[in-house]
Design an enzyme around this catalytic site. Structure first.
Site, short mmCIF file in Angstrom:
data_model
loop_
_atom_site.label_atom_id
_atom_site.label_comp_id
_atom_site.label_asym_id
_atom_site.label_seq_id
_atom_site.Cartn_x
_atom_site.Cartn_y
_atom_site.Cartn_z
N GLY A 51 0.77 -1.26 0.03
CA GLY A 51 0.17 0.02 0.16
C GLY A 51 0.97 1.39 0.02
O GLY A 51 1.86 1.34 0.27
N GLN A 98 2.99 9.83 1.15
CA GLN A 98 4.20 9.51 1.18
C GLN A 98 5.26 9.73 0.19
O GLN A 98 6.33 9.60 0.30
CB GLN A 98 4.29 7.67 1.38
CG GLN A 98 3.54 7.52 2.67
CD GLN A 98 3.33 5.82 2.68
OE1 GLN A 98 2.26 5.18 2.01
NE2 GLN A 98 4.25 5.14 3.01
N CYS A 146 5.75 -0.07 6.95
CA CYS A 146 5.36 0.95 6.21
C CYS A 146 6.73 1.30 5.18
O CYS A 146 7.71 1.40 5.79
CB CYS A 146 5.01 2.16 7.30
SG CYS A 146 4.51 3.76 6.33
N LEU A 147 6.45 1.70 4.31
CA LEU A 147 7.54 2.25 3.27
C LEU A 147 8.15 3.41 3.83
O LEU A 147 9.46 3.70 3.40
CB LEU A 147 7.11 2.33 1.81
CG LEU A 147 6.69 1.07 1.14
CD1 LEU A 147 5.96 1.37 -0.25
CD2 LEU A 147 7.90 0.13 0.77
N HIS A 176 -4.75 1.86 7.46
CA HIS A 176 -3.17 2.32 7.63
C HIS A 176 -3.08 3.36 6.76
O HIS A 176 -2.49 4.51 7.02
CB HIS A 176 -2.31 1.19 7.34
CG HIS A 176 -0.73 1.64 7.17
ND1 HIS A 176 0.15 1.02 8.15
CD2 HIS A 176 -0.15 2.28 6.39
CE1 HIS A 176 1.22 1.41 7.75
NE2 HIS A 176 1.10 2.16 6.82
N GLU A 177 -3.46 3.22 5.20
CA GLU A 177 -3.20 4.17 4.24
C GLU A 177 -4.10 5.45 4.71
O GLU A 177 -3.55 6.60 4.34
CB GLU A 177 -3.52 3.66 2.90
CG GLU A 177 -2.66 2.50 2.58
CD GLU A 177 -1.14 2.49 2.67
OE1 GLU A 177 -0.66 3.71 3.01
OE2 GLU A 177 -0.44 1.53 2.98
N HIS A 236 -2.63 7.91 6.77
CA HIS A 236 -1.57 8.59 6.10
C HIS A 236 -2.05 9.72 5.67
O HIS A 236 -1.44 10.89 5.76
CB HIS A 236 -0.60 7.95 5.03
CG HIS A 236 0.19 7.02 5.30
ND1 HIS A 236 1.41 7.52 6.02
CD2 HIS A 236 0.51 5.53 5.27
CE1 HIS A 236 2.36 6.20 6.18
NE2 HIS A 236 1.70 5.26 5.45
C1 QAP Z 1 1.06 -1.19 4.93
O1 QAP Z 1 3.12 -1.00 4.02
C2 QAP Z 1 0.85 -2.22 5.60
O2 QAP Z 1 9.88 -1.76 5.89
C3 QAP Z 1 1.76 -0.95 3.70
O3 QAP Z 1 11.77 -2.75 4.32
C4 QAP Z 1 1.98 -3.17 5.84
O4 QAP Z 1 3.75 -1.97 1.99
C5 QAP Z 1 -0.36 -2.61 6.06
C6 QAP Z 1 7.68 -2.61 3.41
C7 QAP Z 1 1.79 -4.30 6.60
C8 QAP Z 1 -0.74 -3.63 6.63
C9 QAP Z 1 0.51 -4.73 6.86
C10 QAP Z 1 8.07 -2.03 4.58
C11 QAP Z 1 8.64 -3.07 2.52
C12 QAP Z 1 6.62 -2.34 2.91
C13 QAP Z 1 9.52 -2.37 5.08
C14 QAP Z 1 3.94 -1.61 3.31
C15 QAP Z 1 10.20 -2.67 4.11
C16 QAP Z 1 9.93 -3.16 2.87
C17 QAP Z 1 5.36 -1.78 3.51
CO CO Z 2 2.57 3.28 5.72
#
Ligand code: QAP
Ligand code: CO
Length: 168
Positions: free
Chosen positions: A46, A51, A92-93, A134-135, A138
């Site tokens: 997401g 972001q 989270c990215l 979550h999004e 943001h």
């Molecule tokens: C939100 O987050 C989310 O630290 C989206 O090293 C995440 O896509 C909602 C990511 C999990 C629910 C569960 C994070 C990739 C991606 C990092 C993401 C990383 C590489 C996060």
């Molecule tokens: Co995020």
């Protein structure tokens, strides 16, 4: 298409309140395409416009295994339909390298517009419900680290600031 730079915690621009999208034009659709490219390239599920430093109310996500279910939500709103909380290990990215448990309502009903400005509604539970909440956070300047203890949040902030100083 183009990859967009992703803001990282604790960048203050992640705290801005996004404003509603009013023009459903080619510029918006280009932004959506670039957000998908950026999300897939970063192996994310997401990404919110906030972001990538665009303070408009839109987000993209794809929680499928096959990475073949892109969804766009523009001016999204949700209501909780199942108050019971579920815990999920969130990342989270904008907070790279950190994953922590967060509790959120289990099921929600979302209404939003698509890239052509058509409204749609859906009910979500499980990972999809987590990711949408979550999004949308943001877009309101909120991050998953805000749900953690101040100590955990401070540790994450210090480690990321150190990384950012090294790469600056
Ligand atoms: C939100 O987050 C989310 O630290 C989206 O090293 C995440 O896509 C909602 C990511 C999990 C629910 C569960 C994070 C990739 C991606 C990092 C993401 C990383 C590489 C996060
Ligand atoms: Co995020």
């Amino acid at each position: 298409m183009a990859l967009l730079p992703i803001l990282e915690f604790p960048d203050p621009r992640l705290r801005k309140l996004a404003s509603p999208v009013t023009h459903f034009d080619d510029r918006l659709r280009r932004l959506v395409d670039n957000m998908f490219e950026t999300m897939y390239q970063s192996e994310g599920i997401g990404l919110a416009a906030t972001q990538v430093n665009v303070h408009k109310r839109l987000l993209v996500l794809d929680v499928s295994e096959e990475k073949d279910s892109p969804h766009v939500f523009i001016n999204p709103e949700f209501e909780v339909i199942e108050e019971e909380l579920q815990d999920y290990q969130e990342g989270c990215l904008s907070v790279p390298g950190f994953f922590e448990e967060v509790s959120r309502p289990r099921a929600i009903r979302v209404s939003a517009r698509d890239r052509n400005g058509e409204t749609f509604e859906l009910e979500a539970k499980g990972l999809l419900a987590v990711c949408i909440q979550h999004e949308i956070d943001h877009l309101d300047g909120k991050l998953f680290v805000d749900y953690l203890s101040p100590l955990k949040r401070q540790r994450i902030r210090s480690k990321l600031q150190k990384e950012q100083r090294k790469s600056a």
